[in-house]
Motif scaffolding. Structure first.
Motif, PDB file in Angstrom:
ATOM      1  N   SER A  12      53.921  72.144 -98.771  1.00  0.00           N
ATOM      2  CA  SER A  12      52.487  71.877 -98.975  1.00  0.00           C
ATOM      3  C   SER A  12      52.059  70.550 -98.368  1.00  0.00           C
ATOM      4  O   SER A  12      51.291  69.807 -98.946  1.00  0.00           O
ATOM      5  CB  SER A  12      52.164  71.923-100.465  1.00  0.00           C
ATOM      6  OG  SER A  12      52.889  70.907-101.128  1.00  0.00           O
ATOM      7  N   GLY A  13      52.576  70.242 -97.161  1.00  0.00           N
ATOM      8  CA  GLY A  13      52.138  69.040 -96.432  1.00  0.00           C
ATOM      9  C   GLY A  13      50.853  69.331 -95.679  1.00  0.00           C
ATOM     10  O   GLY A  13      50.067  70.205 -96.052  1.00  0.00           O
ATOM     11  N   LEU A  14      50.695  68.602 -94.589  1.00  0.00           N
ATOM     12  CA  LEU A  14      49.468  68.705 -93.787  1.00  0.00           C
ATOM     13  C   LEU A  14      49.133  70.146 -93.391  1.00  0.00           C
ATOM     14  O   LEU A  14      48.014  70.627 -93.591  1.00  0.00           O
ATOM     15  CB  LEU A  14      49.703  67.853 -92.516  1.00  0.00           C
ATOM     16  CG  LEU A  14      48.531  67.606 -91.616  1.00  0.00           C
ATOM     17  CD1 LEU A  14      47.536  66.696 -92.310  1.00  0.00           C
ATOM     18  CD2 LEU A  14      49.009  66.960 -90.320  1.00  0.00           C
ATOM     19  N   ILE A  15      50.111  70.856 -92.847  1.00  0.00           N
ATOM     20  CA  ILE A  15      49.845  72.194 -92.310  1.00  0.00           C
ATOM     21  C   ILE A  15      49.784  73.242 -93.429  1.00  0.00           C
ATOM     22  O   ILE A  15      48.936  74.127 -93.406  1.00  0.00           O
ATOM     23  CB  ILE A  15      50.914  72.543 -91.239  1.00  0.00           C
ATOM     24  CG1 ILE A  15      50.729  71.621 -90.023  1.00  0.00           C
ATOM     25  CG2 ILE A  15      50.878  73.997 -90.823  1.00  0.00           C
ATOM     26  CD1 ILE A  15      49.370  71.685 -89.353  1.00  0.00           C
ATOM     27  N   ILE A  35      59.263  71.659-102.489  1.00  0.00           N
ATOM     28  CA  ILE A  35      60.392  71.159-103.290  1.00  0.00           C
ATOM     29  C   ILE A  35      59.960  69.971-104.136  1.00  0.00           C
ATOM     30  O   ILE A  35      60.610  69.660-105.127  1.00  0.00           O
ATOM     31  CB  ILE A  35      61.630  70.735-102.445  1.00  0.00           C
ATOM     32  CG1 ILE A  35      61.220  70.131-101.123  1.00  0.00           C
ATOM     33  CG2 ILE A  35      62.631  71.849-102.287  1.00  0.00           C
ATOM     34  CD1 ILE A  35      62.318  69.300-100.516  1.00  0.00           C
ATOM     35  N   LEU A  36      58.888  69.303-103.738  1.00  0.00           N
ATOM     36  CA  LEU A  36      58.385  68.173-104.524  1.00  0.00           C
ATOM     37  C   LEU A  36      57.148  68.608-105.301  1.00  0.00           C
ATOM     38  O   LEU A  36      56.123  68.932-104.702  1.00  0.00           O
ATOM     39  CB  LEU A  36      58.012  66.995-103.602  1.00  0.00           C
ATOM     40  CG  LEU A  36      59.105  66.467-102.677  1.00  0.00           C
ATOM     41  CD1 LEU A  36      58.541  65.428-101.737  1.00  0.00           C
ATOM     42  CD2 LEU A  36      60.250  65.874-103.510  1.00  0.00           C
ATOM     43  N   LYS A 102      67.546  77.287 -93.402  1.00  0.00           N
ATOM     44  CA  LYS A 102      67.781  77.340 -94.852  1.00  0.00           C
ATOM     45  C   LYS A 102      66.630  78.060 -95.560  1.00  0.00           C
ATOM     46  O   LYS A 102      66.863  78.963 -96.389  1.00  0.00           O
ATOM     47  CB  LYS A 102      67.916  75.893 -95.373  1.00  0.00           C
ATOM     48  CG  LYS A 102      68.300  75.803 -96.805  1.00  0.00           C
ATOM     49  CD  LYS A 102      68.474  74.360 -97.242  1.00  0.00           C
ATOM     50  CE  LYS A 102      67.912  74.212 -98.620  1.00  0.00           C
ATOM     51  NZ  LYS A 102      67.295  72.978 -98.948  1.00  0.00           N
ATOM     52  N   VAL A 103      65.397  77.702 -95.227  1.00  0.00           N
ATOM     53  CA  VAL A 103      64.243  78.305 -95.910  1.00  0.00           C
ATOM     54  C   VAL A 103      64.140  79.791 -95.570  1.00  0.00           C
ATOM     55  O   VAL A 103      63.850  80.623 -96.441  1.00  0.00           O
ATOM     56  CB  VAL A 103      62.947  77.533 -95.557  1.00  0.00           C
ATOM     57  CG1 VAL A 103      61.721  78.282 -96.048  1.00  0.00           C
ATOM     58  CG2 VAL A 103      62.988  76.140 -96.162  1.00  0.00           C
ATOM     59  N   PRO A 144      49.920  76.824 -85.482  1.00  0.00           N
ATOM     60  CA  PRO A 144      48.512  76.402 -85.446  1.00  0.00           C
ATOM     61  C   PRO A 144      48.345  75.113 -84.659  1.00  0.00           C
ATOM     62  O   PRO A 144      49.325  74.453 -84.310  1.00  0.00           O
ATOM     63  CB  PRO A 144      48.208  76.166 -86.927  1.00  0.00           C
ATOM     64  CG  PRO A 144      49.499  75.662 -87.479  1.00  0.00           C
ATOM     65  CD  PRO A 144      50.598  76.348 -86.708  1.00  0.00           C
ATOM     66  N   ASN A 146      46.671  71.353 -84.807  1.00  0.00           N
ATOM     67  CA  ASN A 146      46.176  70.407 -85.801  1.00  0.00           C
ATOM     68  C   ASN A 146      44.938  69.659 -85.296  1.00  0.00           C
ATOM     69  O   ASN A 146      44.976  69.191 -84.166  1.00  0.00           O
ATOM     70  CB  ASN A 146      47.283  69.405 -86.144  1.00  0.00           C
ATOM     71  CG  ASN A 146      46.954  68.587 -87.350  1.00  0.00           C
ATOM     72  OD1 ASN A 146      46.437  69.072 -88.322  1.00  0.00           O
ATOM     73  ND2 ASN A 146      47.226  67.299 -87.271  1.00  0.00           N
TER      74      ASN A 146
HETATM   75  P1  NAI Z   1      54.686  67.645 -93.627  1.00  0.00           P
HETATM   76  O1  NAI Z   1      55.807  66.694 -93.566  1.00  0.00           O
HETATM   77  O2  NAI Z   1      53.286  67.127 -93.756  1.00  0.00           O
HETATM   78  O3  NAI Z   1      54.914  68.688 -94.822  1.00  0.00           O
HETATM   79  C1  NAI Z   1      56.127  69.333 -95.050  1.00  0.00           C
HETATM   80  C2  NAI Z   1      56.217  69.707 -96.522  1.00  0.00           C
HETATM   81  O4  NAI Z   1      57.366  70.533 -96.715  1.00  0.00           O
HETATM   82  C3  NAI Z   1      56.355  68.513 -97.470  1.00  0.00           C
HETATM   83  O5  NAI Z   1      55.389  68.609 -98.496  1.00  0.00           O
HETATM   84  C4  NAI Z   1      57.778  68.636 -98.010  1.00  0.00           C
HETATM   85  O6  NAI Z   1      57.912  68.160 -99.328  1.00  0.00           O
HETATM   86  C5  NAI Z   1      57.983  70.142 -97.933  1.00  0.00           C
HETATM   87  N1  NAI Z   1      59.384  70.567 -97.899  1.00  0.00           N
HETATM   88  C6  NAI Z   1      60.448  69.954 -97.358  1.00  0.00           C
HETATM   89  N2  NAI Z   1      61.554  70.707 -97.525  1.00  0.00           N
HETATM   90  C7  NAI Z   1      61.170  71.836 -98.174  1.00  0.00           C
HETATM   91  C8  NAI Z   1      61.856  72.984 -98.639  1.00  0.00           C
HETATM   92  N3  NAI Z   1      63.161  73.130 -98.441  1.00  0.00           N
HETATM   93  N4  NAI Z   1      61.138  73.913 -99.275  1.00  0.00           N
HETATM   94  C9  NAI Z   1      59.817  73.775 -99.489  1.00  0.00           C
HETATM   95  N5  NAI Z   1      59.112  72.702 -99.078  1.00  0.00           N
HETATM   96  C10 NAI Z   1      59.787  71.743 -98.428  1.00  0.00           C
HETATM   97  O7  NAI Z   1      54.826  68.553 -92.311  1.00  0.00           O
HETATM   98  P2  NAI Z   1      53.673  69.299 -91.501  1.00  0.00           P
HETATM   99  O8  NAI Z   1      53.050  68.363 -90.526  1.00  0.00           O
HETATM  100  O9  NAI Z   1      52.797  70.025 -92.448  1.00  0.00           O
HETATM  101  O10 NAI Z   1      54.536  70.339 -90.631  1.00  0.00           O
HETATM  102  C11 NAI Z   1      55.031  71.555 -91.160  1.00  0.00           C
HETATM  103  C12 NAI Z   1      55.382  72.487 -90.011  1.00  0.00           C
HETATM  104  O11 NAI Z   1      54.194  72.760 -89.255  1.00  0.00           O
HETATM  105  C13 NAI Z   1      56.400  71.914 -89.023  1.00  0.00           C
HETATM  106  O12 NAI Z   1      57.241  72.927 -88.546  1.00  0.00           O
HETATM  107  C14 NAI Z   1      55.518  71.385 -87.901  1.00  0.00           C
HETATM  108  O13 NAI Z   1      56.168  71.326 -86.648  1.00  0.00           O
HETATM  109  C15 NAI Z   1      54.417  72.441 -87.885  1.00  0.00           C
HETATM  110  N6  NAI Z   1      53.162  71.991 -87.303  1.00  0.00           N
HETATM  111  C16 NAI Z   1      52.717  70.711 -87.511  1.00  0.00           C
HETATM  112  C17 NAI Z   1      51.552  70.275 -86.896  1.00  0.00           C
HETATM  113  C18 NAI Z   1      51.056  68.881 -87.106  1.00  0.00           C
HETATM  114  O14 NAI Z   1      50.258  68.396 -86.295  1.00  0.00           O
HETATM  115  N7  NAI Z   1      51.460  68.190 -88.176  1.00  0.00           N
HETATM  116  C19 NAI Z   1      50.757  71.168 -86.042  1.00  0.00           C
HETATM  117  C20 NAI Z   1      51.270  72.523 -85.964  1.00  0.00           C
HETATM  118  C21 NAI Z   1      52.442  72.910 -86.565  1.00  0.00           C
END
Ligand code: NAI
Length: 315
Positions: A12-15, A35-36, A102-103, A144, A146
């Motif tokens: 539940s991060g940015l994306i 996980i958090l 893993k996921v 997607p 961003n």
């Molecule tokens: P983020 O770091 O903002 O969020 C990741 C989330 O996943 C965190 O809340 C973290 O606690 C959670 N997490 C970590 N391990 C986990 C697990 N084992 N099970 C469940 N949750 C877990 O990352 P963001 O930026 O949202 O990126 C996510 C994916 O989207 C990546 O693959 C990234 O490459 C892709 N993406 C990111 C873009 C960007 O501009 N940030 C754009 C397009 C795709």
């Protein structure tokens, strides 16, 4: 307009937050897992703020209010419970092959035979982390751009073993939530968007490295030049219009483009002296403790551009 279909978001991060908002916009029930647990709490709070902001600026998608959309989104700290009964699972964990593997193994263990298991990865083909899974034919990538609410492009990338109906259904659901979908016919690391972006970034790096242009000016080449030019149509159509069709463009420019391209030079690593120059130049104008203000400045302008595009393309 709520419907009895569920979407699960893993991470539940940015994306993950953006996907949750997009799926809720057309009435899906969305369950987010992380996980958090504190990430889930902050996601639910932040999503409400974002939805209200979008509503105020006239950019909220769908026909239901921000508050109603927010009510469709719930959090869950139990992986299995989050995924149970979902028709589509959107994985949004950090960009690491080990983590994706893993996921997806966790998903494989709880998936039924219909669920679509979709990754948001920016670079990694689904075949690099799903080959060994029982449900591998249900796995696909939807990458997607961003920020997804303002930049609707999503790259749809099936693996060689993805069922054709999974590709079709994923495209349909993405279009239903208002994304603009492109399909990659074969898997390639970096897909199309990041390959284009990083090809350009490599040339930017070389131009700064050899002192051809300053950091500020090379960014301006994009923001006041190419970025504006390509906001409504891509480079191929632009070139087509800039001459009398592509054959005429080729007659006029193919030799010149070939010669300039020959001169591009080796792929640079983004480190060392040029990294210091680029970083320090930007930090002198945008100190690291002012990033959030600058992000808000950027988002307001992206929102304005998204609105303009919507209005002009509807005419
Ligand atoms: P983020 O770091 O903002 O969020 C990741 C989330 O996943 C965190 O809340 C973290 O606690 C959670 N997490 C970590 N391990 C986990 C697990 N084992 N099970 C469940 N949750 C877990 O990352 P963001 O930026 O949202 O990126 C996510 C994916 O989207 C990546 O693959 C990234 O490459 C892709 N993406 C990111 C873009 C960007 O501009 N940030 C754009 C397009 C795709």
């Amino acid at each position: 307009m709520s419907r009895d279909e569920k979407i699960a978001i893993i991470g539940s991060g940015l994306i993950g937050r953006s996907w949750a908002m997009l799926f809720a916009s057309v009435g899906y029930k969305v369950c987010i897992y992380d996980i958090l647990s504190e990430q889930i709490d902050s996601a639910l709070k932040e999503i409400l703020v974002q939805l209200k902001k979008l509503e105020e600026s006239g950019l909220l998608r769908g026909k239901i209010s921000a508050v109603e959309q927010h009510k469709l989104i719930t959090g869950c700290t139990d992986f299995k419970e989050c995924v149970a009964g979902a028709k589509h699972v959107q994985e949004c964990v950090p960009e690491s092959i080990e983590l994706k593997r893993k996921v997806f193994e966790q998903l494989d263990a709880v998936a039924d035979d219909k669920m679509v298991l979709c990754s948001s990865t920016s670079t990694m083909p689904a075949s690099s982390f799903t080959e060994h899974l029982t449900h591998r034919a249900q796995c696909i990538v939807a990458h997607p751009t961003n920020p997804p609410f303002y930049c609707p492009l999503t790259e749809l990338v099936p693996s060689p073993w993805t069922y054709p109906h999974v590709t079709k259904n994923t495209r349909e659901i993405l279009e239903e939530i208002g994304q603009s979908v492109v399909l990659l016919n074969k898997e390639k690391f970096g897909f199309a968007l990041n390959r284009l972006q990083w090809g350009m970034m490599s040339e930017i790096w070389r131009l700064v490295q050899d002192g051809t242009i300053s950091v500020e000016d090379v960014d301006k080449v994009m923001s006041d030049g190419l970025g504006m030019r390509y906001a409504f149509m891509g480079p191929l159509e632009t070139a087509y219009l800039n001459a009398d069709g592509w054959k005429s463009y080729s007659e006029r420019y193919a030799d010149t483009i070939f010669n300039v391209a020959q001169d591009f030079g080796p792929t640079p690593r983004m480190e060392g002296e040029t990294l210091e120059i680029v970083h320090n130049d930007l930090a002198s104008r945008i100190p690291l403790d002012k990033l959030n203000e600058r992000r808000a400045w950027r988002d307001a302008r992206l929102a304005g551009l998204a609105k303009l595009k919507k209005e002009m393309n509807e005419k």
